[in-house]
Design a protein around this motif. Structure first.
Motif, PDB file in Angstrom:
ATOM      1  N   CYS A  53       5.411  -0.448  -2.554  1.00  0.00           N
ATOM      2  CA  CYS A  53       4.253  -0.001  -3.347  1.00  0.00           C
ATOM      3  C   CYS A  53       3.092   0.384  -2.431  1.00  0.00           C
ATOM      4  O   CYS A  53       2.418   1.390  -2.655  1.00  0.00           O
ATOM      5  CB  CYS A  53       3.818  -1.077  -4.336  1.00  0.00           C
ATOM      6  SG  CYS A  53       5.026  -1.404  -5.629  1.00  0.00           S
ATOM      7  N   CYS A 100       4.596  -4.359  -8.892  1.00  0.00           N
ATOM      8  CA  CYS A 100       5.973  -4.380  -9.407  1.00  0.00           C
ATOM      9  C   CYS A 100       6.520  -5.791  -9.585  1.00  0.00           C
ATOM     10  O   CYS A 100       7.604  -5.956 -10.142  1.00  0.00           O
ATOM     11  CB  CYS A 100       6.884  -3.558  -8.499  1.00  0.00           C
ATOM     12  SG  CYS A 100       7.191  -4.335  -6.906  1.00  0.00           S
ATOM     13  N   CYS A 108       4.090  -9.003  -5.602  1.00  0.00           N
ATOM     14  CA  CYS A 108       3.409  -7.708  -5.600  1.00  0.00           C
ATOM     15  C   CYS A 108       2.649  -7.530  -6.924  1.00  0.00           C
ATOM     16  O   CYS A 108       3.219  -7.707  -7.997  1.00  0.00           O
ATOM     17  CB  CYS A 108       4.435  -6.598  -5.426  1.00  0.00           C
ATOM     18  SG  CYS A 108       3.743  -4.950  -5.631  1.00  0.00           S
ATOM     19  N   CYS A 164       3.700  -5.082  -2.371  1.00  0.00           N
ATOM     20  CA  CYS A 164       4.885  -5.138  -1.515  1.00  0.00           C
ATOM     21  C   CYS A 164       4.867  -3.890  -0.626  1.00  0.00           C
ATOM     22  O   CYS A 164       4.092  -2.955  -0.857  1.00  0.00           O
ATOM     23  CB  CYS A 164       6.154  -5.211  -2.359  1.00  0.00           C
ATOM     24  SG  CYS A 164       6.520  -3.665  -3.230  1.00  0.00           S
TER      25      CYS A 164
END
Ligand SMILES: [Zn+2]
Length: 230
Positions: free
Chosen positions: A49, A35, A32, A46
């Motif tokens: 998010c 993060c 991601c 992801c």
């Protein structure tokens, strides 16, 4: 968004099969961009998010009252400047998470497509030379270049910030307009061109306005502002 559209046309099973096949042929980045979790759901993010951004999304035209007559024609934005999107902008600006520029661009291209925004050239809101020296890059340029890759339209870095200013976040209301007044200059003729003016965030409108003053002095026809958050 794309996933939702795809699934409504093709059905979930077929989509997963196609995605699986594409993944083998074109393996994508596997973490991601925000993060770092080892999972990419869509748009380089992801699932968590991605849906956090969608939770804050507006995908719309921004309507505001300004203290003066503004020189840009329209403003569009992906999401509200709060929560995760706000944090993501901070990461792109200050923590060198440059991959986020590509994520922002993907969402911003959705806005371009949804509203059939017609433009000839992409112009990023500039940073001062001093700021670029410190940070190593201008985040608006990174976003603009990624939008260019996705749309095929050219980036023209024709506006220059001729002196460094204090961050707009330090000022409220009217003072934001004084802080950036007269600091942008454009030296390229833009006769008849529709400009997509790109930045990470749109708040008071002062920065977009004074960029637009410079662009219109260079004969730009229409200026459409597009930002990730507002
Ligand atoms: Zn994530």
């Amino acid at each position: 968004m794309y996933t939702k559209f795809k699934q409504s046309f093709l059905g979930k099973g077929i989509c997963e099969a196609i995605d699986g096949l594409l993944e083998i042929i074109f393996p994508s980045e596997s973490v991601c961009a925000n993060c770092g979790r080892i999972e990419v759901y869509d748009y380089g993010l992801c699932k968590e998010c991605y849906f956090e951004v969608l939770n804050k999304s507006i995908f719309s035209k921004v309507q505001r009252n300004y203290p003066i007559k503004v020189e840009f024609d329209e403003v569009y934005s992906v999401c509200r400047y709060e929560g995760l999107p706000k944090e993501m902008i901070r990461r792109l600006k200050y923590k060198e998470k440059v991959e986020l520029a590509n994520v922002f661009a993907k969402f911003m291209v959705d806005v371009i497509n949804n509203f059939n925004i017609d433009f000839d050239i992409i112009v990023p809101v500039p940073s001062s030379k001093k700021r670029i020296r410190i940070r190593g890059y201008n985040q608006a340029s990174l976003i603009a270049r990624n939008i260019s890759n996705l749309t095929g339209k050219k980036v023209l870095e024709c506006v220059e910030k001729i002196r460094d200013t204090k961050s707009q976040t330090l000022f409220k209301d009217q003072n934001r307009w004084y802080n950036v007044k007269g600091v942008f200059k454009c030296s390229t003729d833009l006769s008849g061109k529709n400009i997509l003016l790109v930045d990470d965030v749109f708040t008071s409108g002062a920065t977009a306005h004074f960029n637009s003053v410079a662009l219109k002095k260079s004969n730009a026809k229409k200026i459409i502002v597009l930002t990730f958050a507002t």
